[in-house]
Each structure stands twice: as C-alpha cells, then as structure tokens.
Design an enzyme around this catalytic site. Structure first.
Site, PDB file in Angstrom:
ATOM      1  CG  HIS A  48      -1.927  -1.126   1.129  1.00 31.16           C
ATOM      2  ND1 HIS A  48      -2.954  -1.161   2.068  1.00 31.16           N
ATOM      3  CD2 HIS A  48      -2.279  -1.970   0.016  1.00 31.16           C
ATOM      4  CE1 HIS A  48      -3.789  -2.207   1.620  1.00 31.16           C
ATOM      5  NE2 HIS A  48      -3.217  -2.828   0.586  1.00 31.16           N
ATOM      6  CD  GLU A  50      -1.596   3.665   3.895  1.00 32.76           C
ATOM      7  OE1 GLU A  50      -2.781   3.896   4.271  1.00 32.76           O
ATOM      8  OE2 GLU A  50      -1.297   2.994   2.755  1.00 32.76           O
ATOM      9  CB  CYS A  73      -5.597  -1.497   5.613  1.00 28.95           C
ATOM     10  SG  CYS A  73      -4.040  -2.067   5.563  1.00 28.95           S
ATOM     11  NE  ARG A 182     -14.006   3.146 -25.960  1.00 35.00           N
ATOM     12  CZ  ARG A 182     -14.258   2.461 -27.249  1.00 35.00           C
ATOM     13  NH1 ARG A 182     -13.365   1.851 -27.839  1.00 35.00           N
ATOM     14  NH2 ARG A 182     -15.379   2.791 -27.594  1.00 35.00           N
ATOM     15  CG  LEU A 202     -17.089  -1.956 -27.686  1.00 34.17           C
ATOM     16  CD1 LEU A 202     -18.162  -2.788 -26.772  1.00 34.17           C
ATOM     17  CD2 LEU A 202     -17.290  -0.460 -27.823  1.00 34.17           C
ATOM     18  CD  GLU A 291     -17.991   3.944 -25.664  1.00 35.79           C
ATOM     19  OE1 GLU A 291     -17.891   3.537 -26.644  1.00 35.79           O
ATOM     20  OE2 GLU A 291     -16.591   4.508 -25.148  1.00 35.79           O
ATOM     21  N   GLY A 293     -26.706   1.822 -26.858  1.00 36.97           N
ATOM     22  CA  GLY A 293     -27.404   2.814 -27.579  1.00 36.97           C
ATOM     23  C   GLY A 293     -28.455   3.523 -26.657  1.00 36.97           C
TER      24      GLY A 293
END
Length: 357
Positions: A48, A50, A73, A182, A202, A291, A293
């Site tokens: 982490h 820290e 944590c 994206r 995509l 995105e 329809g």
C-alpha cells in the site's frame, strides 16, 4: 503547499491500475517541513501507499507526520495491516483525508492508531479524495459499479441519422478523448443494437492501458452475432455478454456459439439492469462507461443508476428523421462539478449526477 495535495498527486498514479482496491497516496513529512518519503498504491496485491512512503523515509519517519488520502488499513488481506507499519516506524501524527468505508476497515485503522498514542486528524482534503475514488466508494456503499454515461449528439439532439444507421457525429479530437477514458475505466459497455449497427471493437487505442479492458454487451435477447468484430480483439480483454437465465435456457445454442467465439455469458435470474451491474462488480468491474445505445441509456437512467455524464455535442444537424437522445428530462445544468471542454469543433459537457461524497 498543502501536503495532502502531494499525497493526492501520488494517489493519481494508480489511475486505471488498482481495481478492486482504491487509489491511495501517502507522504511522510518531517517537523522541518521536508518530504522524506512518498508512495502510491500501484496494483492490487502489492504494498500500500503508506508502506512505500515509510520504506522510502526509513529512520526519518520517526517523529514525522504521515499524510494519506484514505484511512490506513488495520486488517490482514493480501498485504499486512498498514497501521502496524505506521506504529513500528514511530510516526507521531497521521493526517487522513477520509475514512475507509470498506467493512474490514471502517474506522478501525484510525482507532488502532489512536490507541497507540498517535495523533490522528481526519478530513483534510476529503472532497478531493472522495472524487478520486468514486468507483471504489460506489462499489462499497452501493454494491455496484460507478456508471458513466457517454453520448454523442448533434446540435439538434440526435444520436444517429435514422434508425439502424451507423452515424459518425463527433470529430477525431472527441474520439481521442473517448480513448483516454477507456484507458482508466474497468469496462466499456454497449447494448446489442450498437453491436448490430456499429459493430465496434471497443478497445483502447492510441493510449496506454496497463490492465485488460473488460467489454460488456448488454444483450437480453442474445442477438449478438459470433462474427462481430469485437471477438477479433480477445487479447485486449474479456468480453462479457449479459443476458438472463431465462434466455439462456431458451437459447442455449446461441449462447454456446458466443462462448465459442470467446465471450463469457453472464445470466442473472432477473432482467433488471441493476442486477446485471451487481454481477459485473463480482467480476471486479468497479467503473463502466456505457456508450450506447439509446435503449440502454434509458434503462440506466430510469433505474437511477447513472453517476456521471459525458455529453459530446457536435456542430452538425441531423434533422427530424434522426433518432433523438433519450434524455429523460435530463439537464446538463443540474450536474455537479460541471466541466465544459472544447474538443476540436465539438464540445464535451461532463459532471456528476449526484454530489460526490
């Protein structure tokens, strides 16, 4: 300079990399106002923020102040509890931007530090820290991904020239901006009509993305053809086709064909869009850009599941024969933290549907 700003900058280095964990940054500052260590959480399962900051600070951490963008944590997960490293390092004071709502933390980390005589201050930079981690916070509090709606419209409010017509509305600059998004979200989603009409891949192109991008096709009727172009991009990331358990029973052959093409079938018992989104969260999708329809946009609006909006407006008119955006009485003026950005000839208006918290 506020040292929490320094920690927030560190946290932003984890953009698009830390799911299902939050983005966290930390810095260790001596009484003389010198940063002796800093770090960010880089990937889930790795140390982490820290820990990185304390490792860099070494002995200089004793008697210093630790600034962190999220409560440290206090439990054993894939890594050890940060609170124990903070205590062992001799940190005198901890300044945390906000509490961590994750059930195994949720105030316990701050309480542990106070028990050991460490001064704790909470709330410095809270708003900025909350904005940074809206996907994580939404997943913990609401049990679903953070939902971003993206739509491209003409100046007269149309999304295509006519029903079933593939229509390029926005400019190359707007397309590049979409690719940037994206690069950091966990998933991009479309309805089956978009697959049938536009046949998109995509993928994240012209940008660097470290993790695979999950592509989601919401397809209750299993209309997606196994020959769709999206299945030629399996190396870019998993493809999930979301249908229902009933449709899976009725159309097992179509589902099997999609599986052979490379899709994973997600088939909850309910047809409600919220149930589908909760299933995505179980697959580590904390954020999704939807995105299109128009029917899918309408479904998430009606279910009140939209968290953020990106509306791209192009200076073209498509006329009355065009398909109108399903706005559901939506106004961009109602957005929080509203931003307007010029992208070539186009304009993007974006903001939160609800105030971030």
């Amino acid at each position: 300079m506020c040292w929490m700003d320094r920690a927030l900058e560190c946290a932003r280095r984890g953009l698009g990399r830390t799911t299902p964990n939050p983005m966290v940054g930390a810095c260790v500052v001596s009484d003389e106002g010198v940063v002796v260590g800093q770090g960010s959480h880089e990937r889930a399962g790795e140390p982490h923020a820290e820990v990185h900051a304390l490792d860099e600070a070494g002995d200089a951490a004793r008697g210093a102040t630790l600034y962190c963008t999220l409560e440290p944590c206090s439990h054993q997960g894939r890594t050890g509890p940060c609170t124990e490293r903070i205590i062992a390092a001799g940190i005198r004071r901890v300044v945390a931007a906000m509490e961590d709502p994750f059930p195994e933390v949720n105030g316990r980390g701050l309480a542990r530090l106070r028990e050991r005589g460490i001064e704790v201050v909470v709330g410095v930079g809270r708003a900025a820290a909350a904005r940074l981690n809206q996907p994580f916070l939404t997943s913990v509090r609401d049990g679903r991904p953070f939902v971003i709606i993206k739509a491209a419209v003409s100046i007269d409010g149309r999304i295509s020239a006519s029903a079933g017509a593939r229509t390029q509305i926005t400019s190359a600059a707007a397309v590049r901006r979409a690719q940037y998004d994206r690069a950091w979200v966990d998933a991009v989603g479309v309805g089956s009509e978009t697959i049938l009409v536009d046949d998109p891949r995509l993928t994240a192109r012209e940008v660097y993305r470290e993790r695979p991008l999950t592509r989601v096709v919401f397809d209750r009727r299993l209309r997606t053809p196994p020959t769709a172009r999206i299945f030629s991009t399996l190396s870019a990331g998993p493809i999930l086709v979301v249908t229902t358990a009933m449709m899976l029973r009725e159309s097992g052959a179509r589902a099997a064909a999609l599986e052979r093409a490379g899709a994973a079938i997600v088939a909850p018992d309910s047809a409600e869009i919220e149930v589908a989104l909760r299933e995505l969260l179980r697959r580590d999708v904390q954020s999704i850009v939807i995105e299109g329809g128009s029917a899918l946009h309408a479904a998430v609006w009606d279910a009140r599941l939209v968290d953020y909006v990106q509306l791209l407006v192009a200076p073209v008119t498509l006329g009355e024969q065009g398909i109108a955006l399903e706005s559901r009485a939506f106004s961009t003026f109602a957005l929080f933290d509203r931003r307007v950005e010029v992208l070539g000839p186009d304009v993007m208006i974006e903001g939160y549907v609800h105030r971030p918290h």
